[in-house]
Structures are given as structure tokens and as C-alpha cells.
Design an enzyme around this catalytic site. Structure first.
Site, mmCIF file in Angstrom:
data_model
loop_
_atom_site.group_PDB
_atom_site.id
_atom_site.type_symbol
_atom_site.label_atom_id
_atom_site.label_comp_id
_atom_site.label_asym_id
_atom_site.label_seq_id
_atom_site.Cartn_x
_atom_site.Cartn_y
_atom_site.Cartn_z
ATOM 1 N N GLY A 25 0.789 -1.230 0.000
ATOM 2 C CA GLY A 25 0.000 0.000 0.000
ATOM 3 C C GLY A 25 0.818 1.275 0.000
ATOM 4 O O GLY A 25 0.490 2.249 0.685
ATOM 5 N N ASN B 243 9.895 6.588 -9.100
ATOM 6 C CA ASN B 243 8.529 6.078 -9.215
ATOM 7 C C ASN B 243 7.610 6.920 -8.333
ATOM 8 O O ASN B 243 7.870 7.113 -7.150
ATOM 9 C CB ASN B 243 8.479 4.608 -8.799
ATOM 10 C CG ASN B 243 7.111 3.993 -9.026
ATOM 11 O OD1 ASN B 243 6.175 4.257 -8.291
ATOM 12 N ND2 ASN B 243 6.999 3.192 -10.065
ATOM 13 N N CYS C 149 -1.353 1.151 -9.119
ATOM 14 C CA CYS C 149 -1.188 0.441 -7.842
ATOM 15 C C CYS C 149 -2.515 -0.185 -7.435
ATOM 16 O O CYS C 149 -3.504 0.521 -7.268
ATOM 17 C CB CYS C 149 -0.708 1.361 -6.729
ATOM 18 S SG CYS C 149 -0.578 0.474 -5.158
ATOM 19 N N LYS D 12 3.294 3.911 -15.801
ATOM 20 C CA LYS D 12 3.248 2.485 -15.449
ATOM 21 C C LYS D 12 1.809 1.998 -15.459
ATOM 22 O O LYS D 12 0.957 2.505 -14.739
ATOM 23 C CB LYS D 12 3.882 2.244 -14.080
ATOM 24 C CG LYS D 12 3.968 0.765 -13.730
ATOM 25 C CD LYS D 12 4.905 0.504 -12.561
ATOM 26 C CE LYS D 12 5.000 -0.980 -12.257
ATOM 27 N NZ LYS D 12 5.934 -1.242 -11.136
ATOM 28 N N ILE E 117 3.927 -4.945 -16.852
ATOM 29 C CA ILE E 117 2.684 -4.705 -16.157
ATOM 30 C C ILE E 117 2.935 -4.501 -14.660
ATOM 31 O O ILE E 117 3.887 -5.059 -14.108
ATOM 32 C CB ILE E 117 1.711 -5.908 -16.331
ATOM 33 C CG1 ILE E 117 2.382 -7.198 -15.911
ATOM 34 C CG2 ILE E 117 1.167 -5.979 -17.719
ATOM 35 C CD1 ILE E 117 1.499 -8.439 -15.988
ATOM 36 N N GLY F 193 5.519 -12.425 -9.590
ATOM 37 C CA GLY F 193 6.259 -13.677 -9.644
ATOM 38 C C GLY F 193 6.131 -14.353 -10.994
ATOM 39 O O GLY F 193 5.438 -13.861 -11.889
ATOM 40 N N GLY G 170 7.172 -8.301 -15.313
ATOM 41 C CA GLY G 170 6.162 -9.261 -14.868
ATOM 42 C C GLY G 170 6.768 -10.648 -14.851
ATOM 43 O O GLY G 170 6.932 -11.267 -15.905
ATOM 44 N N GLY H 284 11.128 -7.706 -10.678
ATOM 45 C CA GLY H 284 10.464 -7.358 -9.424
ATOM 46 C C GLY H 284 10.616 -8.404 -8.355
ATOM 47 O O GLY H 284 11.620 -8.450 -7.640
#
Lengths: 305, 244
Positions: free
Chosen positions: A72, A100, A131, A166, A192, A218, A244, A266
Site C-alpha cells: 500500500g 517512481n 497500484c 506504469k 505490467i 512472480g 512481470g 520485481g
């Protein structure tokens, strides 16, 4: 010899590897593990105008193909990033960094972007309109081409630095959102972001995450990312940062063939702290295995014929 | 933090649902009791954070409780298995604040890191007292290990089947005066101990983690001195900074 250097919105990257926002903090933890100057760049933790604690815990859950997070947008706020994080980063990272930015209103996006764009260390602005873990902001702007264009125009008005929007995999038509960003003045798009999901605790019969839902990331996300990068590449002329589920050099090549100019990494950073270093070190050999001498030759290469 | 490979020397049950995992490998990154390691398990995406029970040069002992599919899979790992481990994670307990008569209060699977602490405090000649809480007699573990350190632990069980019937706070009342408090256990227990604790102390917390080394902000908590990450700034917090 192979060439791994690419150019992202006018700035050279020694290689296309960019740790994705939210998995690399402000760089410092990883700088204690390896020389982060080997990266193309990295996208720092999503930053808002005001400090945010984020969502209640638990914020992390697991599934067979990766993890869910509902952090969050915890961050110290733009002022503290400028006063504390960037000076600390300067000691360990000597390349332009990707800032970002998240927000809850068009005005907030513009104000935070203006503050961060004024920092010499900031090379690109990556504006997160996707987000999934906050209400009344984030993904609400990325779901709709008009709202995405509105944010893009507002931020475009406050900076000449490269502007990357993004995007969310939840958009009904991600290519349309990307095109709207391009038409409103974006220099690039990244995609993504995570995909909203949920796990339920069988013992408590309630969602595992305190927030209920969380963004899935993941390896399971790779095919979704490849498909969306492929679609967006056909819709826009501006460069794409593809991400992604990337965890190895082969994944990087796959996203570049789909149309990515650079590639975000990520979740892999969280379970394999040296993931980006490993990818960068193995990339030349993997390129040669597939007859690639210059990465620039393969961007969008899967679209031929 | 260090990423290294450990080899399982032994992996055996110790009590109901509790296993002892003895590993061999590089322990140089472990600098304080109360730190933890993060294990990569075949077939699971996230690593499993487990507190360090004890360590020596080349030797690492972990005690874990079977709580889900990951820890259940751990019970089936045979000796000789090689594990990818991030070691030396978290801050651990600060032993310099213990005074001469520290009290250690542990509940269930929160007890293992207190054993490593007790061993090192005894090596410094401290008069260590321990209160160890369990659900019932079938759960008891590590008692002989504490006794081997010349510490006779005050045992409490929720059902009264061993030691005192009640909670660790009842055990605290039965212990002698203490100079400082170290504790680890479920959050409800920590909170009760915090309310009963008459001295300063250190409290070790647990939270679901993404990375275990401070990158993802998955395990953040609020303290009097700002937001802290349980994995990196903790898991041990000072009594005075805790917000419930």
C-alpha cells in the site's frame, strides 16, 4: 563480444535490467550486497507527496507462482526522499535513477513529479497509475484511457525529463491506455504492474491479507506480461519497459522480443537478492546461445512475419 | 546478511509438531542471538524465516514448528540435503543491557532464540532466569538444554498438565527479582509480558515477510520512533518504543 546497451527515452542503459519499484527500496539494502552500478538503472520505491505507512499487516502472502503483496505504497514522502534517501543513494549509485511516483489526485501526481524531477539524480519519472493496493488513487487512473491521459498531461506540464507511465493489467484495453498516454505526451510506458488477487486462510475462514486483496507477482505473471507488451508494442511508437515474472536472462529476451526496450525485475529480487546481478552476468552467454549479438536487434523481433 | 549453502546434518522431531534442524555451513554472518535465517525450500516461492536457536563455527541449530505446507515439507528433508540460506538477518538481542539477573520469557516456538541468548548470557556469568510457556505437557521442549546451562526454568502450561497452570505472566510472578527482560512469543503473549514487565526489556516480534532483508516493506510496524521493518530493524524492539 555482445552489446547489451540500449537507450531508454534518450538515456543510455549499459544493459536493459531495471529492478522494479517496490522490490528494491531506495537501493541501499542491495548496495550492501553488490555493486548496484552494474544495473541499467533501478526504479525506486513508489513515492507520494506525503509519508505513508501503507496497509495493515499481514501484507504478504504466497501462491504457487509467486507472491501477493498489499504493502500500500509505504514511503517516507517526497520531501524525505529528497532530503535523506537521494543523498544516501548518491554514495552508492552513480547513474540516473528512475523515480517512481504515485498519487491520489492529478494535482498530487504533478506536484510530486515536479519535486522529484528537479533532482539531478533523477533520470526518468515512472508514474504509477496502476497500484492495486490503495483506494481512490493508483489503479483508478490507469483503468481508463481518459484518466491516464489526464495524469500524463498534468505531469508533462511540470517536467521535460523522460516520462514513463506504469500501466495496469486490469485495464480493459491496455493498448488503448498506452496510446492515450503517448498522445498526451508520455515518453514511454512500463507494464505490467501486479494483478489483484486474494488468498483465504482456511483456519480463520478470512482473507490472508489484512487488506483483503493484494497484487500478484512472480513467475506466473510472465505470460501475461509478454502478451500485454506484445499488444502495446503494436499500438505505440514510444519505448516499453516490460516487466512481470522475470527471473532469468531468457525471460528478458522474451519480453524484448515482444517489444520491450528495457526490462523490469520485481519479485525475483525478494527471494533471490542477487537476481539482477545473476541476470546481468548470464545475459551475454544466453544472448549468444540464441545468436544475438546486439540486444537492439531483437526489440519487437517477435512481430516479424 | 550472507547467502550461503547449508547441509542438513539432522532433522528430527523434538516435541508435538516441533522439529530440530541441525545444519552445517558458514555461520559467520550471525552476530547476535535473536537473529534469523531465511530458507529456500524446493517448490515454494517465498523463503521461510526461522529464528536461530544456537550456532557455533560451522554449526547452526534451528527449531521450527509445523504450521503450514512449507514447514510440513521441511519435516521431510533428509540429512545431506543442501539448503540455500540467507543468514544473519535482523538485529537480534542486545546483551549489553542485561544487567546481572536477566529474565527470559518465552512462549512456544518463541523459546528457541531465547536458548541461544541464555547460553551466551551464562557464558558472561549472568544469573539467568527463564519462564517458558507451553500449551500442555506434550509440547515441552528445550527444558534439559536450559538445565544444562544451570538454569531451572519456571514452566507454565495452559492446561496445567506440566508446571504451573496458566500463562507466562503467572510464571513471571513466580520468578525472582530481575534486572532486565528478554522475550519472544506470540503477539498476545508479548503484550501481556509488556504489561507485567517491571524493568526495561527487549521484545522479539514475528510478521509475515516477503524478503527478510528490508527490501519489500511487507513486515512494517509502527513504533514510537517511526515505522520499522520487523525483518531489518527488528525482529527485536525495545520495550520503550513499542506501540500496541
Amino acid at each position: 563480444m555482445v552489446n547489451t546497451a540500449v537507450t531508454l527515452c534518450g538515456i543510455r542503459l549499459d544493459n536493459p535490467i531495471i529492478p522494479a519499484s517496490g522490490t528494491f527500496g531506495y537501493g541501499y539494502e542491495f548496495a550492501q550486497l553488490y555493486d548496484i552500478n552494474m544495473l541499467g538503472t533501478f526504479s525506486f520505491k513508489g513515492t507520494t507527496r506525503q509519508p505513508r505507512f501503507g496497509n495493515p499487516t499481514p501484507r504478504i502472502a504466497e501462491y504457487a507462482g509467486g507472491l501477493l503483496n498489499a504493502v500500500g505504497l509505504q514511503n517516507p514522502g517526497a520531501d524525505a526522499v529528497i532530503a535523506e534517501e537521494l543523498p544516501r543513494l548518491r554514495q552508492v549509485f552513480h547513474k540516473p535513477v528512475m523515480a517512481n511516483v504515485s498519487g491520489f489526485s492529478v494535482e498530487e501526481y504533478a506536484e510530486t513529479c515536479a519535486l522529484l524531477a528537479a533532482q539531478e539524480q533523477v533520470g526518468w519519472l515512472e508514474v504509477n497509475i496502476s497500484c492495486p493496493n490503495v483506494h481512490g488513487g493508483g489503479a483508478a487512473f490507469g483503468a481508463d484511457p481518459k484518466a491516464a491521459a489526464e495524469v500524463t498531461r498534468a505531469v508533462r506540464a511540470v517536467t521535460d525529463k523522460p516520462l514513463i507511465l506504469k500501466l495496469s493489467p486490469t485495464a480493459a484495453d491496455i493498448a488503448a491506455v498506452a496510446r492515450a498516454c503517448q498522445d498526451a505526451g508520455a515518453d514511454g510506458v512500463s507494464l505490467i504492474n501486479t494483478l489483484p488477487g486474494m488468498r483465504i486462510d482456511l483456519k480463520r475462514r478470512a482473507p490472508l491479507l489484512a487488506n483483503g486483496t493484494g497484487g500478484m507477482s512472480g513467475p506466473a505473471m510472465l505470460p501475461l506480461a509478454v502478451r500485454m507488451v506484445y499488444q502495446v508494442y503494436q499500438a505505440v511508437e514510444i519505448p516499453i519497459v516490460g516487466m512481470g515474472g522475470v527471473s532469468r536472462a531468457e525471460d528478458v529476451l522474451e519480453l524484448m522480443l515482444a517489444g520491450a526496450t528495457a526490462v523490469g525485475v520485481g519479485a525475483a529480487n525478494l527471494v533471490e537478492p542477487y537476481a539482477c546481478r545473476n541476470i546481468i552476468e548470464t545475459l551475454p552467454d544466453v544472448m549468444l546461445r540464441y545468436g544475438i549479438h546486439d540486444l537492439n536487434d531483437i526489440i519487437g523481433g517477435a512481430h516479424h512475419g | 546478511m550472507k547467502q550461503t549453502t547449508f547441509t542438513i546434518a539432522q532433522n528430527s522431531p523434538l516435541a508435538e509438531g516441533i522439529y530440530r534442524l541441525h545444519l552445517q555451513g558458514d555461520t559467520t554472518a550471525i552476530t547476535a542471538p535473536g537473529q534469523f535465517v531465511n530458507l529456500k525450500l524446493e517448490g515454494f516461492y517465498l523463503r521461510r524465516p526461522i529464528s536461530v536457536c544456537d550456532w557455533a563455527d560451522g554449526e547452526l541449530t534451528l527449531l521450527y514448528k509445523v504450521l503450514g505446507r512449507g514447514t510440513e515439507a521441511m519435516t521431510r528433508l533428509p540429512a545431506g540435503t543442501r539448503l540455500d540460506v540467507l543468514t544473519g538477518l535482523g538485529n537480534g538481542y542486545d546483551m549489553t543491557l542485561s544487567g546481572d539477573r536477566p529474565l527470559l520469557v518465552g512462549g512456544g516456538v518463541g523459546i528457541p532464540p531465547l536458548y541461544g541468548l541464555a547460553k551466551r548470557l551464562r557464558a558472561q556469568g549472568k544469573a539467568v532466569q527463564a519462564v517458558l510457556g507451553f500449551n500442555s505437557a506434550s509440547d515441552l521442549f528445550l527444558l534439559e538444554d536450559f538445565r544444562a546451562l544451570q538454569i531451572e526454568p519456571v514452566v507454565t502450561t495452559a492446561d496445567g498438565s506440566a508446571g504451573l497452570r496458566g500463562l507466562v505472566t503467572d510464571g513471571m510472578a513466580a520468578a525472582g527479582p530481575y534486572s532486565y527482560l528478554y522475550t519472544c512469543g506470540p503477539e498476545a503473549m508479548l503484550r501481556a509480558v509488556w504489561q507485567h514487565c517491571g524493568t526495561s526489556g527487549q521484545f522479539s516480534f514475528e510478521e509475515r515477510m516477503g524478503c527478510g532483508f528490508g527490501a519489500c516493506m511487507g513486515c512494517s510496524c509502527r513504533t514510537k520512533y517511526g515505522t520499522k521493518r520487523i525483518c531489518k530493524d527488528g525482529p527485536v524492539l525495545q520495550k520503550e518504543e513499542i506501540l500496541w
